[in-house]
Design a protein around this motif. Structure first.
Motif, PDB file in Angstrom:
ATOM      1  N   LEU A  28       0.836  -1.200   0.000  1.00 49.99           N
ATOM      2  CA  LEU A  28       0.000   0.000   0.000  1.00 49.99           C
ATOM      3  C   LEU A  28       0.871   1.251   0.000  1.00 49.99           C
ATOM      4  O   LEU A  28       1.959   1.260   0.588  1.00 49.99           O
ATOM      5  CB  LEU A  28      -0.907   0.020   1.239  1.00 49.99           C
ATOM      6  N   TRP A  29       0.366   2.289  -0.643  1.00 51.90           N
ATOM      7  CA  TRP A  29       1.020   3.597  -0.659  1.00 51.90           C
ATOM      8  C   TRP A  29       0.067   4.602  -0.048  1.00 51.90           C
ATOM      9  O   TRP A  29      -0.982   4.897  -0.616  1.00 51.90           O
ATOM     10  CB  TRP A  29       1.394   3.984  -2.092  1.00 51.90           C
ATOM     11  N   LEU A  30       0.410   5.113   1.135  1.00 53.93           N
ATOM     12  CA  LEU A  30      -0.523   5.919   1.916  1.00 53.93           C
ATOM     13  C   LEU A  30       0.116   7.220   2.389  1.00 53.93           C
ATOM     14  O   LEU A  30       1.315   7.265   2.667  1.00 53.93           O
ATOM     15  CB  LEU A  30      -0.993   5.123   3.142  1.00 53.93           C
ATOM     16  N   PRO A  31      -0.680   8.261   2.502  1.00 61.85           N
ATOM     17  CA  PRO A  31      -0.186   9.493   3.141  1.00 61.85           C
ATOM     18  C   PRO A  31      -0.254   9.348   4.650  1.00 61.85           C
ATOM     19  O   PRO A  31      -0.668   8.325   5.180  1.00 61.85           O
ATOM     20  CB  PRO A  31      -1.174  10.549   2.629  1.00 61.85           C
ATOM     21  N   GLY A  32       0.190  10.365   5.364  1.00 59.15           N
ATOM     22  CA  GLY A  32       0.054  10.364   6.814  1.00 59.15           C
ATOM     23  C   GLY A  32       1.312  10.033   7.572  1.00 59.15           C
ATOM     24  O   GLY A  32       1.356  10.162   8.798  1.00 59.15           O
TER      25      GLY A  32
END
Length: 356
Positions: free
Chosen positions: A69-73
């Protein structure tokens, strides 16, 4: 003249990656568009995120039950998201207190579940990884901070336990091969060994996701949401994903994770040898737990420390001032750091003549 940047993050990347990223920011693949203005749902970007995920799978040899997964934050968000996804309302997790980021993990998890702190290195100022502890029977997983950037200590062997490991690998992600089956969740934010700040890569072992739970996980924080939507449930930071892809290509082309590990060991051994030899400096972490990515050391007096920082700055070496709670120096040597920069730092240490 380009400076030698030992910053702990955002950190240096290879010059070729910076140049490729700069070119794409102006005109991506001669499309007449900047990479930063291509829709995250456009076919061009879908190819980017799919290739990036495929390269992570290839480099780590991920089984098909792992999702990328590629996620911001940032990694800090994952300190809460991981227990939210893995623990029911009455479940508990375990952690070893290894330093700054372990403490952050403890605080975040305690807002959601019971936390067993198995041992702490606080009494020795986090100069080592505690190894004498007992795992409680009710712990659903063991959280580890793979590499504590601030104190300069690293797990060189992960704990042998019969529950999944959840690992914050922000500072040693993609720096060495892993036996991934021991892990339930691995997460790492950029910019240390890959990408630029703004993106977090999360590896999810779907076998550890509970089939039912009494905890209602908000849709946006549910790993399953992002798995089902290929990380595109909402707008992903597109340019950081693209730079992550460039770094992944570079790592593969340079020889993969075995080569990254070999280089990390060579760079750290070069610097630690000088730290141990030079009477003006001393290491902070115990030798068996020293990080190969963040070498923390100090001068024998505050006056010498100030003079050496000035000496480094004069010679285009930057980013080595230690974290305020630790002091001294911290030389971060991630994948993008070449050994010539480390050789220069060592030469500066050898030739340094303080005014006493």
């Amino acid at each position: 003249m380009r400076k030698h940047n030992f910053s702990p993050g955002p950190a240096t990347l290879p010059a070729v990656v910076f140049q490729q990223a700069a070119d794409a920011l102006v005109d991506y693949n001669h499309s007449g568009l900047s990479i930063a203005e291509i829709s995250h749902r456009a076919p061009e970007f879908m190819q980017i995120i799919e290739e990036a995920s495929a390269l992570v799978r290839e480099l780590y040899q991920l089984p098909d039950y792992f999702e990328v997964l590629w996620l911001p934050g940032g990694a800090s968000s994952q300190l809460a998201v991981a227990p939210m996804n893995l623990l029911g309302l009455n479940d508990s997790m375990a952690i070893v207190d290894t330093g700054f980021w372990a403490l952050r993990s403890i605080d975040a998890a305690r807002e959601l579940a019971q936390v067993h702190v198995l041992a702490s290195a606080s009494e020795t100022h986090y100069d080592r990884i505690p190894k004498d502890w007992t795992l409680p029977a009710d712990a659903k997983y063991l959280h580890v901070v793979s590499n504590e950037t601030i104190e300069g200590i690293q797990y060189h062997q992960y704990p042998e336990v019969d529950i999944p490991l959840v690992a914050d690998m922000t500072s040693d992600f993609l720096s060495k091969p892993l036996d991934v089956d021991r892990f339930g969740i691995i997460f790492a934010s950029a910019q240390k060994n890959f990408g630029i700040a703004g993106i977090t890569c999360v590896l999810v072992n779907t076998k550890v996701l509970p089939s039912n739970s009494d905890r209602k996980v908000p849709t946006i924080f549910d790993y399953r949401t992002h798995i089902q939507n290929q990380s595109l449930y909402h707008t992903v930071p597109t340019f950081p994903v693209y730079v992550a892809l460039l770094m992944l290509r570079w790592i593969k082309a340079e020889g993969g994770l075995d080569e990254m590990q070999k280089r990390s060991i060579a760079k750290s051994e070069l610097l630690y040898t000088e730290i141990d030899r030079n009477p003006l400096f001393e290491g902070i972490a115990v030798k068996e737990d020293r990080s190969v990515l963040n070498a923390c050391f100090r001068a024998i007096s505050p006056e010498i420390e100030i003079q050496f920082l000035a000496h480094c700055s004069k010679n285009n070496v930057v980013g080595i001032k230690g974290f305020p709670t630790v002091g001294g120096f911290r030389a971060s040597m991630y994948n993008g750091m070449n050994i010539e920069s480390v050789e220069l730092l060592v030469d500066l240490m050898k030739n340094f003549k303080p005014e006493l």
